[in-house]
Design an enzyme around this catalytic site. Structure first.
Site, PDB file in Angstrom:
ATOM      1  N   ASP A   1      -1.174   7.051   6.506  1.00 32.01           N
ATOM      2  CA  ASP A   1      -1.161   5.608   6.759  1.00 32.01           C
ATOM      3  C   ASP A   1      -2.031   5.298   7.979  1.00 32.01           C
ATOM      4  OD1 ASP A   1      -0.527   2.976   6.367  1.00 32.01           O
ATOM      5  OD2 ASP A   1       1.512   3.109   7.180  1.00 32.01           O
TER       6      ASP A   1
ATOM      7  N   LYS B   1       0.836  -1.218   0.000  1.00 32.03           N
ATOM      8  CA  LYS B   1       0.000   0.000   0.000  1.00 32.03           C
ATOM      9  C   LYS B   1       0.865   1.260   0.000  1.00 32.03           C
ATOM     10  CE  LYS B   1      -2.212  -1.428   3.714  1.00 32.03           C
ATOM     11  NZ  LYS B   1      -1.718  -2.814   3.814  1.00 32.03           N
ATOM     12  N   THR B   2       1.857   1.298   0.871  1.00 35.19           N
ATOM     13  CA  THR B   2       2.750   2.455   0.931  1.00 35.19           C
ATOM     14  C   THR B   2       3.576   2.573  -0.347  1.00 35.19           C
ATOM     15  OG1 THR B   2       2.895   2.250   3.342  1.00 35.19           O
ATOM     16  CG2 THR B   2       4.595   3.554   2.256  1.00 35.19           C
TER      17      THR B   2
ATOM     18  N   THR C   1      -5.315  -1.148   7.181  1.00 32.79           N
ATOM     19  CA  THR C   1      -5.400  -2.609   7.265  1.00 32.79           C
ATOM     20  C   THR C   1      -6.783  -3.027   7.747  1.00 32.79           C
ATOM     21  OG1 THR C   1      -4.470  -2.486   9.505  1.00 32.79           O
ATOM     22  CG2 THR C   1      -2.937  -2.915   7.688  1.00 32.79           C
TER      23      THR C   1
ATOM     24  N   ARG D   1       6.613  -8.269   1.852  1.00 32.91           N
ATOM     25  CA  ARG D   1       7.419  -7.808   2.990  1.00 32.91           C
ATOM     26  C   ARG D   1       8.033  -8.992   3.735  1.00 32.91           C
ATOM     27  NH1 ARG D   1       4.223  -4.182   6.953  1.00 32.91           N
ATOM     28  NH2 ARG D   1       4.420  -2.700   5.221  1.00 32.91           N
TER      29      ARG D   1
END
Length: 334
Positions: free
Chosen positions: A106, A61-62, A155, A215
Site C-alpha cells: 500500500d 483499492k485494498t 493515492t 469509506r
C-alpha cells in the site's frame, strides 16, 4: 451481532469489506478486466501479473487486493511503502513468500528509491540481488524468488517512478468515484451486515453526502447508527440528518474544513485567485491536505477552480455559502 463486534470499529471495517466479486459494487470496467486477467492466468497455470491500483483514498483499492487473493485462493502478505525502510526489510518480505503468494504494498509511492531499484529484478525475473560488504570487497548475491504477484496501491500515481510503473505488466487501474446509486447500494448492504434497519430515504441522505466515496458512506452510516441507538430512535432520514449535522456535514457533504476553506477564499482573498501556500498559511493547514483531501471534491462540485494564478471561488461556491456573486468573477477565472 455481539457487543464485541460493535465495540471494535476495525473489526467492523473488515466485516463491511466485500468478500466476493458479486458483493463489490461499482468499478465495473476494472472488475471485468481483472476477471479476464485472473481467469487467463488460472487456465495457463501461472501466477497473475503485477497490478497497480491508483486513485483517491476510500474507493476500494485494498478491497480489490483482498478480493483477488480470495478469487485466486492464494495467500496475501501485506505491507506498505513507509514500512519498508531498508533493503533488508524488502528482502525479508520477498524471501518469505511461498510460490504463488500475493504481496500487497500500500502507498507504494512512498518507497525509498534505493529499495525501489531492488524491486525491479524481483518483479521482472524473480531474482533478488543483494550486495554484501562495501568497497572493493563488496560482492553481489543473487537469490531466486518463487513466482509471486505484486499488487500495489497508491493515492499519488505521479509519485511512482516511471521505471516502476512500467513493470506492472498486468496493468494500471484507476478507481473512479462512485455514483449516488452505487453508494446507496453499498450503504444498504453495510446496514444489513451491521444488523440495523435503514430506511430508503436515510440511505439516500447518506449517499448524497458521502463525497461519492464508500469509506465515507460507511463512516456516516456507523455514526448515524450510534446516534439512533443512543437516542432510542429509528434509523430514518431525520435521525441521519441530525447525526450528520452533529458531525458538521452539510447537505452536499462538505465538512467544517471545506466550509472554512471556501469562506477564507471569499472573505480574506476576495474570492481569489490565491496561491496554495498562502491559502495553507491562512488556514493553518498542510498544503498536501488541501490538495489531496479538500480540493478534489470541491472542484468536482464546481465550487472551486484551479487557475494559473491560484485558487478561485466559483459562482456556485458563492451561492453555496449564501454570499453574493461578485460582478468581476468571470475575469478572475481567466
Amino acid at each position: 451481532m455481539s457487543s464485541s463486534k460493535d465495540d471494535n470499529s476495525t473489526y467492523l471495517d473488515t466485516e463491511l469489506r466485500p468478500s466476493k466479486w458479486d458483493d463489490y459494487v461499482g468499478q465495473k470496467s476494472i472488475k471485468d478486466n481483472l476477471g479476464i486477467l485472473l481467469a487467463a492466468a488460472k487456465e495457463r497455470g501461472t501466477v497473475p501479473e503485477h497490478i497497480l491500483f491508483y486513485g483517491p483514498p476510500g474507493l476500494g483499492k485494498t478491497t480489490l487486493a483482498h478480493l483477488i487473493s480470495k478469487e485466486t485462493g492464494r495467500a496475501m502478505k501485506i505491507t506498505s511503502g513507509p514500512a519498508i525502510e531498508k533493503v533488508g526489510d524488502l528482502a525479508s518480505v520477498l524471501t518469505n513468500l511461498a510460490s504463488g503468494d500475493i504481496l500487497f504494498i500500500d502507498e507504494i509511492h512512498r518507497l525509498n528509491k534505493t529499495i525501489e531499484e531492488v524491486l525491479y529484478p524481483a518483479m521482472e525475473s524473480g531474482t533478488l540481488d543483494i550486495i554484501i560488504g562495501k568497497g572493493p570487497s563488496a560482492r553481489t548475491i543473487q537469490l531466486e524468488l518463487p513466482p509471486f504477484t505484486l499488487l500495489a496501491a497508491t493515492t499519488r500515481l505521479a509519485g511512482v517512478s516511471s521505471p516502476l510503473r512500467s513493470r506492472f505488466s498486468g496493468g494500471l487501474f484507476r478507481l473512479e468515484f462512485y455514483t449516488e446509486k452505487e453508494i446507496e447500494e453499498i450503504v444498504r448492504r453495510s446496514a444489513r451486515i451491521l444488523g440495523v434497519a435503514l430506511k430508503d430515504a436515510a440511505a439516500k441522505t447518506i449517499a448524497t453526502r458521502s463525497r461519492f466515496t464508500p469509506r465515507t458512506a460507511n463512516y456516516f452510516l456507523k455514526r448515524a447508527r450510534d446516534f439512533a441507538q443512543v437516542h432510542k430512535r429509528d434509523l430514518d432520514e431525520a435521525a441521519v440528518q441530525e447525526a450528520l449535522e452533529l458531525l458538521g456535514i452539510d447537505e452536499v457533504g462538505l465538512n467544517p474544513s471545506d466550509i472554512k476553506l471556501l469562506t477564507t477564499i471569499a472573505d480574506k482573498f476576495s474570492g481569489g485567485p490565491v496561491g496554495l501556500g498562502t491559502l495553507a498559511a491562512a488556514l493553518s493547514e498542510e498544503e498536501a491536505t488541501i490538495e489531496e483531501f479538500n480540493e478534489p471534491y470541491l472542484i468536482q462540485l464546481g465550487f472551486l477552480e484551479r487557475t494559473a494564478r491560484g485558487r478561485t471561488l466559483t459562482a456556485k461556491g458563492y451561492e453555496h455559502l449564501g454570499k453574493k456573486v461578485p460582478k468581476d468573477l468571470q475575469s478572475k477565472l481567466l
